[in-house]
Scaffold this motif. Sequence first.
Motif, PDB file in Angstrom:
ATOM      1  N   TYR A  11       0.827  -1.214   0.000  1.00  0.00           N
ATOM      2  CA  TYR A  11       0.000   0.000   0.000  1.00  0.00           C
ATOM      3  C   TYR A  11       0.859   1.263   0.000  1.00  0.00           C
ATOM      4  N   ALA A  18       1.666  -5.861   2.086  1.00  0.00           N
ATOM      5  CA  ALA A  18       0.541  -6.507   2.773  1.00  0.00           C
ATOM      6  C   ALA A  18       0.429  -7.951   2.310  1.00  0.00           C
ATOM      7  N   ARG A  37      -2.949 -13.511  12.131  1.00  0.00           N
ATOM      8  CA  ARG A  37      -3.049 -12.363  13.020  1.00  0.00           C
ATOM      9  C   ARG A  37      -3.574 -11.152  12.264  1.00  0.00           C
ATOM     10  N   SER A  38      -4.064 -10.215  13.015  1.00  0.00           N
ATOM     11  CA  SER A  38      -4.543  -8.971  12.411  1.00  0.00           C
ATOM     12  C   SER A  38      -3.396  -8.275  11.681  1.00  0.00           C
ATOM     13  N   GLY A  39      -3.642  -7.858  10.475  1.00  0.00           N
ATOM     14  CA  GLY A  39      -2.602  -7.160   9.705  1.00  0.00           C
ATOM     15  C   GLY A  39      -1.737  -8.110   8.901  1.00  0.00           C
ATOM     16  N   SER A  40      -2.074  -9.403   8.910  1.00  0.00           N
ATOM     17  CA  SER A  40      -1.231 -10.344   8.181  1.00  0.00           C
ATOM     18  C   SER A  40      -1.529 -10.349   6.680  1.00  0.00           C
ATOM     19  N   GLY A  41      -2.579  -9.631   6.278  1.00  0.00           N
ATOM     20  CA  GLY A  41      -2.836  -9.488   4.834  1.00  0.00           C
ATOM     21  C   GLY A  41      -3.969 -10.334   4.309  1.00  0.00           C
ATOM     22  N   LYS A  42      -4.814 -10.861   5.204  1.00  0.00           N
ATOM     23  CA  LYS A  42      -5.896 -11.757   4.774  1.00  0.00           C
ATOM     24  C   LYS A  42      -6.901 -11.026   3.880  1.00  0.00           C
ATOM     25  N   SER A  43      -7.370  -9.852   4.356  1.00  0.00           N
ATOM     26  CA  SER A  43      -8.371  -9.104   3.572  1.00  0.00           C
ATOM     27  C   SER A  43      -7.798  -8.680   2.232  1.00  0.00           C
ATOM     28  N   THR A  44      -6.540  -8.231   2.258  1.00  0.00           N
ATOM     29  CA  THR A  44      -5.906  -7.790   1.011  1.00  0.00           C
ATOM     30  C   THR A  44      -5.899  -8.941   0.001  1.00  0.00           C
ATOM     31  N   GLU A 166     -14.510 -12.561   7.198  1.00  0.00           N
ATOM     32  CA  GLU A 166     -15.040 -12.604   8.559  1.00  0.00           C
ATOM     33  C   GLU A 166     -16.563 -12.474   8.582  1.00  0.00           C
ATOM     34  N   HIS A 198     -11.304 -15.442  12.159  1.00  0.00           N
ATOM     35  CA  HIS A 198     -10.449 -15.492  13.344  1.00  0.00           C
ATOM     36  C   HIS A 198     -10.850 -16.643  14.252  1.00  0.00           C
TER      37      HIS A 198
HETATM   38  N1  LIG Z   1      -6.369   0.569   1.956  1.00  0.00           N
HETATM   39  C1  LIG Z   1      -5.230   0.445   2.648  1.00  0.00           C
HETATM   40  N2  LIG Z   1      -4.324   1.435   2.612  1.00  0.00           N
HETATM   41  C2  LIG Z   1      -3.147   1.335   3.256  1.00  0.00           C
HETATM   42  N3  LIG Z   1      -2.804   0.273   3.951  1.00  0.00           N
HETATM   43  C3  LIG Z   1      -3.656  -0.774   4.026  1.00  0.00           C
HETATM   44  C4  LIG Z   1      -4.896  -0.732   3.383  1.00  0.00           C
HETATM   45  N4  LIG Z   1      -5.548  -1.902   3.607  1.00  0.00           N
HETATM   46  C5  LIG Z   1      -4.738  -2.625   4.385  1.00  0.00           C
HETATM   47  N5  LIG Z   1      -3.596  -1.969   4.637  1.00  0.00           N
HETATM   48  C6  LIG Z   1      -2.449  -2.477   5.428  1.00  0.00           C
HETATM   49  O1  LIG Z   1      -2.063  -3.691   4.868  1.00  0.00           O
HETATM   50  C7  LIG Z   1      -1.765  -4.630   5.887  1.00  0.00           C
HETATM   51  C8  LIG Z   1      -2.659  -5.844   5.739  1.00  0.00           C
HETATM   52  O2  LIG Z   1      -3.995  -5.439   5.941  1.00  0.00           O
HETATM   53  P1  LIG Z   1      -5.237  -6.424   5.829  1.00  0.00           P
HETATM   54  O3  LIG Z   1      -6.466  -5.621   5.997  1.00  0.00           O
HETATM   55  O4  LIG Z   1      -5.081  -7.207   4.596  1.00  0.00           O
HETATM   56  O5  LIG Z   1      -5.014  -7.347   7.101  1.00  0.00           O
HETATM   57  P2  LIG Z   1      -5.974  -8.421   7.733  1.00  0.00           P
HETATM   58  O6  LIG Z   1      -5.200  -9.646   7.844  1.00  0.00           O
HETATM   59  O7  LIG Z   1      -7.246  -8.467   7.001  1.00  0.00           O
HETATM   60  O8  LIG Z   1      -6.227  -7.806   9.174  1.00  0.00           O
HETATM   61  P3  LIG Z   1      -7.532  -7.913  10.083  1.00  0.00           P
HETATM   62  O9  LIG Z   1      -7.526  -9.285  10.655  1.00  0.00           O
HETATM   63  O10 LIG Z   1      -7.344  -6.879  11.116  1.00  0.00           O
HETATM   64  O11 LIG Z   1      -8.696  -7.648   9.198  1.00  0.00           O
HETATM   65  C9  LIG Z   1      -1.972  -3.915   7.209  1.00  0.00           C
HETATM   66  O12 LIG Z   1      -0.737  -3.477   7.677  1.00  0.00           O
HETATM   67  C10 LIG Z   1      -2.850  -2.734   6.844  1.00  0.00           C
HETATM   68  O13 LIG Z   1      -2.530  -1.647   7.681  1.00  0.00           O
END
Ligand SMILES: Nc1ncnc2c1ncn2[C@@H]1O[C@H](COP(=O)(O)OP(=O)(O)OP(=O)(O)O)[C@@H](O)[C@H]1O
Lengths: 221, 389
Positions: A11, A18, A37-44, A166, A198
Amino acid sequence: MITARSLVKRYSETETPAVDHLDLHVDEGEFVSITGRSGSGKSTLLHILSSLIRPDSGEVLFRGRDICTAPESVRNRLRGAEFAVVFQQHCLLPYLSVLENVLLPFMRGFAPVGRKHRETARAVLRRVGLGHKERSRPGELSGGEQQRTAIARALVRGARVLFADEPTGSLDSATGTSIMQLLRELNADGLTVVMVTHNEEFARLSGRVLAMADGRIAGPA
Amino acid sequence: MSLLTLPARHLRAKWMRSLLLAAVFTLGLASMSGLYEVSTLIADNFEKKLLSYGANILITPRYETLKISYGGYSLGDVSMGEEPINLGTALPAVDSVPLRGNIAVVAPKMLAAARVNGRTAALVGVDWEQELQLKGYWETDGEFPEGDDATAVLVGATAADKLGLRAGQTLHVDGRELRVAGVLKPTGNDDDTVLFVPLSLAQELAGKPGRASFLEVAALCSGCPIEDITAQLQAALPGSEVRALAQVAESRMYSVRFAQNLAFSVSLVILLTACAMLVMSMLSSVAERKREIGIMRAVGFSRAGVAVVFVAEALCIGLAAGACGYATGRLLTAYVLHRLEAGAAGAPDFDPAACAAVVLLAVLSAGLAALFPAWRAGRVEPAEALVAL
Ligand SMILES: Nc1ncnc2c1ncn2[C@@H]1O[C@H](COP(=O)(O)OP(=O)(O)OP(=O)(O)O)[C@@H](O)[C@H]1O
Ligand SMILES: [Mg+2]
C-alpha cells in the motif's frame, strides 16, 4: 479453479508488503479458510482474489485466464456473475428492501429486473430462511439476517465462488454457527467458498485451513 | 426495479436533502423565469405605450423648390416635381424592408380642401384602421369608424365648433352626403382644426386617386436603432424623403433593455449558485456513500453505472425544480404585475414552449453540475470503499 502466483501488494513504498510473493491454489468446490493475526494481509488477499483490487505484481488465474491484467469490463462481469463477496457487516444498501438488495446485481442496467429473477430471489431468500422478510429494510434485520441476505445475493446469480471476509465476525457464536452451517450446505451444493476468519472452531468446519503471516501463507494451521 | 431504482430510493430516503436541493434550484429558476416574464411584459407594454405617442418617422415626397423673383417682384416659391406619393409602389416598398417587423403602423394621409356645409374646411384623408392605431390617445364623444367606412367623418374639436357639427349629424362635403361618426376631444395639436375623412374621398377631392400627400410611420425600436429603419426605408423609397421624428423611443427602449439584462444577470447568478450548491452537496454525498459505491462495484456495477446513479439523481432534482420553478415563476410574475399595477397588461398565458425551456434548462444545468461528482463516484475503488468502516 483459482490459482494465485507470486502475488505482491504494497500500500505504500515504505511499509512491508501486505501480500508478499504469495502462491495459492483453490480447487472447484473447495471450502478454504484463511486465518492469521490482524494485519497479516488476509483481507488484502481476498480483495485481490475477488478482483476488487489489482496486485502490484503476480497473477490470479481463474479458469486459466489471468484476471489481474484483464480489462475493467471483464472484471466487472466477473464480480457481477462468477464471484460474490460477503464482508463482516454492512454489505447492504440501507434504503433498498431485502428483496431489492438481493436483486442488486441485476439492477446494473436500465432494463427492469425480470420476473424470473424475482422468483429466483424469493426462492433464494426462502433457502437462507428469510422468506418472510423480503420487504424489510436492512436496518430492521439482525446481524445474522443481514449476512444471510448478503449470501442470498451471492446465490441469486449463481455465483461460482463466494469470498467471505469474517462473515461471522460481528455475530454472537450461536448466530455465527448457523451462518457457518449455511455456508457448509451451500458448499456441499457445489459453491466454492474462500473464507477469512479469526474463529478457530469455524475454521475447522471448513475443508482446508491456511494460516497467513506477514503477507504469505505460512502453511496449514 | 432497474438501475434507476437506486436514485429513486435514495432520493426518497434522503427526502429532506432532496427537497432542500430542489427548493434552491426552484428558487433560481423561478426568479429567472419570473424576472424574464415580467421584464418582457413590461417591455411589450412599454412598446404599446410608445406606439400611442404617435408616429416617429415621416415619409414625404421629395420637393425641389425654386425662388422666383423678377423685376423686383417676388413670385414666391415654385415647387418643382411635387408629385404625391404613389401608394401602389410605396406600400410594397415599405413592406420589403428587412426591419419590416419593427414597423407597427404605416398611415397614409391625403390633404384636401373642400366646402363643408357651405364653408371651406381642411380635410385629411386617412386609412381608418392605421390611423386609429397611430392615434391611440384619441377620444371621441361618438364612435370611431370601422375599417373601410366610406361615409364616416371624424371632426376635430375646433373645427366642430366652427362648423357647428355634432356626432350623428349628416354633413355635405362638395355635395356628397356624409355622417359625423364622432367629434374628437381637444388634443392640443393640428388634429383639432381638421376633418378626418376616408382616404379614397380625399384622393377623389384632390384629383389624385391612389396617392398620398405623406406617410406617417410608427416604428418600434426595441432591438434596433431607429436610424437603421429610416435608412432602410430611404433606400426602398428613393423618390421620397424619410425623416426620423423622435429619438425618444430609442433611449427609452435602451433603459428597458438594460433592466432586462440586469434581471437576466441576477437570475443567472442565482442559478449558478444553485448549481454550485448541487455540486457541493453531491460531492459530500459521494464521500458519504463510498461504502454503497463499494457494494455496487462489488456486485458488478461499472464505473459508468455508478456515475449514472448519481447523474440520474441530479436530473430528477432538476426535473422537479424545473416544473416547480416555472409554476413559481408564474406566481411571481402575477404578484409583481399586481404590485406594479400593470394588471392591465394581464398575466401572461401558459406558454408550453417557455415551460419546456425552463424545465430543459433546469435538467441541463443539474446534469452538468452532477457530472464532476458523478465522475468522482465512478472513480471510487471498490475495496477502498469497503475497507473504510
Ligand atoms: N487501503 C489500505 N491502505 C493502506 N494500507 C492498508 C490498506 N488496507 C490494508 N492496509 C495495510 O495492509 C496490511 C494488511 O492489511 P489487511 O487488511 O489485509 O489485514 P488483515 O489480515 O485483514 O487484518 P484484520 O484481521 O485486522 O482484518 C496492514 O498493515 C494494513 O494496515
Ligand atoms: Mg481483514
